[in-house]
Design an enzyme around this catalytic site. Sequence first.
Site, short mmCIF file in Angstrom:
data_model
loop_
_atom_site.label_atom_id
_atom_site.label_comp_id
_atom_site.label_asym_id
_atom_site.label_seq_id
_atom_site.Cartn_x
_atom_site.Cartn_y
_atom_site.Cartn_z
N HIS A 7 0.82 -1.21 0.00
CA HIS A 7 0.00 0.00 0.00
C HIS A 7 0.85 1.26 0.00
O HIS A 7 2.03 1.24 0.33
CB HIS A 7 -0.99 0.04 1.18
CG HIS A 7 -0.35 -0.01 2.54
ND1 HIS A 7 -0.18 -1.18 3.25
CD2 HIS A 7 0.15 0.97 3.34
CE1 HIS A 7 0.38 -0.92 4.42
NE2 HIS A 7 0.60 0.38 4.50
N HIS A 79 4.00 7.04 3.86
CA HIS A 79 4.94 5.93 3.68
C HIS A 79 4.49 4.99 2.56
O HIS A 79 3.36 5.04 2.10
CB HIS A 79 5.15 5.14 4.99
CG HIS A 79 3.94 4.40 5.50
ND1 HIS A 79 3.07 4.93 6.43
CD2 HIS A 79 3.46 3.17 5.22
CE1 HIS A 79 2.12 4.05 6.71
NE2 HIS A 79 2.32 2.97 5.98
N GLU A 130 7.64 0.95 5.10
CA GLU A 130 7.09 -0.10 5.96
C GLU A 130 7.33 -1.44 5.24
O GLU A 130 7.12 -1.53 4.03
CB GLU A 130 5.58 0.13 6.15
CG GLU A 130 4.88 -0.94 6.98
CD GLU A 130 3.37 -0.68 7.15
OE1 GLU A 130 2.79 0.10 6.36
OE2 GLU A 130 2.78 -1.25 8.08
CO CO Z 1 1.10 1.24 6.32
#
Ligand code: CO
Length: 134
Positions: A7, A79, A130
Amino acid sequence: MIGKLNHVAIAVPDITKSSKTYEVMFKAEVSEIIEQHEHGVKIVFITLPNTKIELISPLDKNSPISNFLQRNPNGGIHHLCYEVESIDLAIQNLSGKGFKILGSGKPKLGGHGKPVIFLHPSDFNGTLIELQQE
Ligand code: CO
């Protein structure tokens, strides 16, 4: 080592409003608001055919997102999340090479209930990364 883009996360000041925009204007598949007390955030996942967008907003003033929104009051890209086969192996490889893992350096459960870590933006051209176990 790196797999799919899981994502892209966008920090937003008003998660209900932003979520509605994706739902109404883009007719996107939008989740309920999920409160993640371990991360100090509330999130909404928007599912696209090839990836997801994660809208994130602070749960309270101590949230890690609060500072970001102070610097970027209208929100902004926060992020990117990449999938990895093994989070433990990723931690071993990265910390062995001197990369900085945020927080305790140990994985936490992310929005999908899978272990995640965050890597410091200074090692990735100013982008917070991440990693999520597949
Ligand atoms: Co995230």
